[in-house]
Write a protein that holds these residues in place. Sequence first.
Motif, PDB file in Angstrom:
ATOM      1  N   MET A 161      13.367   8.429   1.496  1.00 24.45           N
ATOM      2  CA  MET A 161      11.858   8.622   0.864  1.00 24.45           C
ATOM      3  C   MET A 161      11.434   7.269   0.762  1.00 24.45           C
ATOM      4  O   MET A 161      10.093   6.986   0.647  1.00 24.45           O
ATOM      5  N   ARG A 162      12.163   6.347  -0.204  1.00 23.35           N
ATOM      6  CA  ARG A 162      11.837   5.162  -0.440  1.00 23.35           C
ATOM      7  C   ARG A 162      11.370   4.189   0.816  1.00 23.35           C
ATOM      8  O   ARG A 162      10.141   3.542   0.903  1.00 23.35           O
ATOM      9  N   SER A 165       8.157   5.692   2.504  1.00 25.77           N
ATOM     10  CA  SER A 165       6.738   5.700   1.769  1.00 25.77           C
ATOM     11  C   SER A 165       6.278   4.497   2.187  1.00 25.77           C
ATOM     12  O   SER A 165       5.012   4.458   2.594  1.00 25.77           O
TER      13      SER A 165
ATOM     14  N   LEU B  27       2.391   6.854  -5.352  1.00 30.02           N
ATOM     15  CA  LEU B  27       2.079   7.524  -4.301  1.00 30.02           C
ATOM     16  C   LEU B  27       0.972   8.354  -4.510  1.00 30.02           C
ATOM     17  O   LEU B  27       0.172   8.593  -3.665  1.00 30.02           O
ATOM     18  N   PHE B  88       1.517  15.260   4.406  1.00 31.15           N
ATOM     19  CA  PHE B  88       2.712  14.636   4.401  1.00 31.15           C
ATOM     20  C   PHE B  88       2.926  13.702   3.412  1.00 31.15           C
ATOM     21  O   PHE B  88       3.895  13.947   2.481  1.00 31.15           O
ATOM     22  N   ALA B  91       3.612  15.735   0.268  1.00 34.10           N
ATOM     23  CA  ALA B  91       5.043  16.387  -0.048  1.00 34.10           C
ATOM     24  C   ALA B  91       6.165  15.135  -0.354  1.00 34.10           C
ATOM     25  O   ALA B  91       7.025  15.520  -1.000  1.00 34.10           O
ATOM     26  N   MET B  92       5.597  14.146   0.178  1.00 35.13           N
ATOM     27  CA  MET B  92       6.473  12.620  -0.204  1.00 35.13           C
ATOM     28  C   MET B  92       6.373  12.613  -1.590  1.00 35.13           C
ATOM     29  O   MET B  92       7.609  12.206  -1.980  1.00 35.13           O
ATOM     30  N   ARG B  95       8.533  14.920  -3.382  1.00 37.30           N
ATOM     31  CA  ARG B  95      10.034  14.975  -3.230  1.00 37.30           C
ATOM     32  C   ARG B  95      10.432  13.529  -3.955  1.00 37.30           C
ATOM     33  O   ARG B  95      11.683  13.717  -4.514  1.00 37.30           O
ATOM     34  N   SER B  96       9.657  12.714  -3.959  1.00 41.75           N
ATOM     35  CA  SER B  96      10.106  11.273  -4.614  1.00 41.75           C
ATOM     36  C   SER B  96      10.288  11.707  -5.942  1.00 41.75           C
ATOM     37  O   SER B  96      11.036  11.306  -6.756  1.00 41.75           O
ATOM     38  N   ILE B  99      13.339  13.210  -6.905  1.00 44.04           N
ATOM     39  CA  ILE B  99      14.481  12.541  -6.770  1.00 44.04           C
ATOM     40  C   ILE B  99      14.614  11.707  -7.931  1.00 44.04           C
ATOM     41  O   ILE B  99      15.738  11.494  -8.608  1.00 44.04           O
ATOM     42  N   VAL B 105       6.499   3.770  -5.687  1.00 50.00           N
ATOM     43  CA  VAL B 105       7.034   2.989  -4.413  1.00 50.00           C
ATOM     44  C   VAL B 105       7.967   1.876  -5.034  1.00 50.00           C
ATOM     45  O   VAL B 105       7.386   1.158  -5.593  1.00 50.00           O
TER      46      VAL B 105
END
Lengths: 550, 206
Positions: A161-162, A165, B27, B88, B91-92, B95-96, B99, B105
């Motif tokens: 994911m990192r 991005s 993000l 997308f 979603a990222m 998800r980030s 986690i 970022v």
Amino acid sequence: MNALVPLPVLLPLCATGLSLTFGTRMQRFQRFISVAVLTAVLALSIILMIAADRQGPLSVHLGDFAPPLGITLVADRLSGLMLTVSSAVTLCVLIYSLGQGMTDRDKETPLAVFHPAYLILVAGVSCTFLAGDLVNLFVSFEIMLVASFVLLTLGGTGPRMRAGSTYVIISLFSSMVFLIAIAMTYAALGTVNFAQLAERLPGLPLGVQTLIQAMLITVFAIKAAVFPVAAWLPDSYPTAPAPVTAVFAGLLTKVGVYCMMRTETLLFPGNRIGDLLMAVALASMLIGILGAVAQTDLKRLLSFTLISHIGFMVFGIGLATREAYGGAIVYVVHHITVQTTLFLVAGLIERRGGTTELTRLGGLAKAAPILALLFFVPAMNLAGIPPLSGFIGKLGLMRAGVADGSTWAWILVAGSVVTSLLTLYVTAKVWNLAFWRAAPPGQAEAGTVLESGDDSDDDTDEGPDGVPGTGDEGIEPVHRPAGQAVAATLHGRAVTTTSRLPRPMMAATAATIALALSFTVFAGPLTAFTDRSAVELLKRTPYIEEVLGK
Amino acid sequence: MTVSASLLVTAVVLCAVGAILMLTRPLTRILLGAVILSNGVNLLILASTGTAGAAPLLYGVDLRRVTDPLPQAIALTAIVITLGTTAFLLAMAYRSHQITGTDEVHDDLEDRRIVLRAEVLSERAQLREEFRSGSEPTADERERYREERRRLRDRLRADRARQARGRDASGDLWNDVIGADPEDYERDGDAKADDRYPRDERGAAG
């Protein structure tokens, strides 16, 4: 013959639909579709390349809308060659990934998503090579990018994911710059078709032309990872699964280089920014390779050499003579193959040693001699040791530089030599650390822990460091599924290793090496072909006449 | 061709706002930035049509006075693509957040590791030189030296603890970064922390 032109895009897209429909239930069918379609695309690409070589460029106006209204697809010598090499490489990587069993076994890279995404990626790449107008080029970039987003973040683990991005944001930004460039072009000229642009651009004031050129070059430079805009690449590539990294490293950056070649020759002849291009080429070469020297992780190290070697191709574009373009095209073809191979080998090393961290690896030359050979040949190829294809590419570029004779050209020739030497140093470092020295104790221990569990019949007498590829690798018709790999932990990290590497993975890697070697064997026909491509690129008229139907 | 100034100004402002948002860390903000930036760009594409005319229909309008439909088609394509990418990114970001507990970022960890390694190595070399340059070190000096070395190591460990959430932890960063240090085994107290690692055992034996 022209009707064949859209097929390299259409076939993978249709196959994606089939793959998504049946894929979850019938994985065997899904694999069959992927392999069959990519083989068909390869065959088509070869046909297109030969046809374009014999009859000149082929073009199709989709729906029979004439430019500037419709979408135009064009296949000339350069596109044909790029298509052929890219489809050959994607086919090999697909077979490799089947061997790895990443589609269904590995928890980190789940299920049926891989095949459809991979096919879309192939469609996007093919579409980029065939695109005959700026908007279609933009759309094909996006097709390619969205598929690459999915592939890069497969499994959605933390590191991915990192890494994802960074990649997604950078791609989004470059897409926006591309759209602004398209808007400006359309406002200025009322068309986005390459052939029409080529005719109308000289009528614009010089400032406007330069602005459009600068924006397009920026976009393609981000895609190609040329130095000032390359920082995203080593951050995002290494975390993905090995086949994904391999195909990205081989193809996606070269797509940027291809677009630079296309626009610089067709839209902006006269090479007004040659010196600028050569300056960034030099910076990419040196800074990239110095970055590689500092790395201790194999995948990151390879990512930096990738940036460095993009500089060679930009050097050719900056020189903009016939010889330079010929050399640059050879270099693109060589580099697609060799960089993919090296990342595939990195995946094999990870499989065997549990890591790509060079400080933890060792003794692989003894433990896995075939793997050592698979690494050694492309590594020497990357460094440009004669008679391998890297040498042919570099020789072509340097001869073009010397023939040009300007100060910048000489500086770049010197820079290429230094970069090649440093590349040799880097590959020698990898060789010494991972293959040549004795295995560090940590690694031997990992081998013991991670020995395959259910190799019942022929593998019992083999020690943990048993040599794959000696006796028992002989003839075994059954495909060995990756389920025999044992997941375990190495230094607190979950890894999957086997002492015997799956045969399809080895075979696919060997196939890419064979492809690279074939460039040496057929160096004469290849350079003759690239020379004809360069002539065609610089002449421009065949392309324009074919598209506009004159 | 004449272009509406208000359209251009709006587009430029949107692009600027979007670009600034994209430079931030979270993000979700980047996502908003991307949406705004793409709106600005789409306006630019529409601006390339020139003066507004009649709707581009086949029947019932004077075809010489219709708006150029091509930029609208381009803008539509761009909108659809942005929609997909936005989905997308969303979603990222989610998800980030799942986690790491944040959607920021992160810096590239490997880069930081390499920088840190260079720093620590040079500091350690400097320290060693200072320690050895004098005559026979007193117990006090030796204690200070040990203290300094411990501080350096703690710095690496602290950094690793910060990063542990963002990466798959790969063992001891001290050993990751500079490898085992033989000097650690000359004294009993220091070896304790590292004896989990086989490489260090060898070092201790020798």
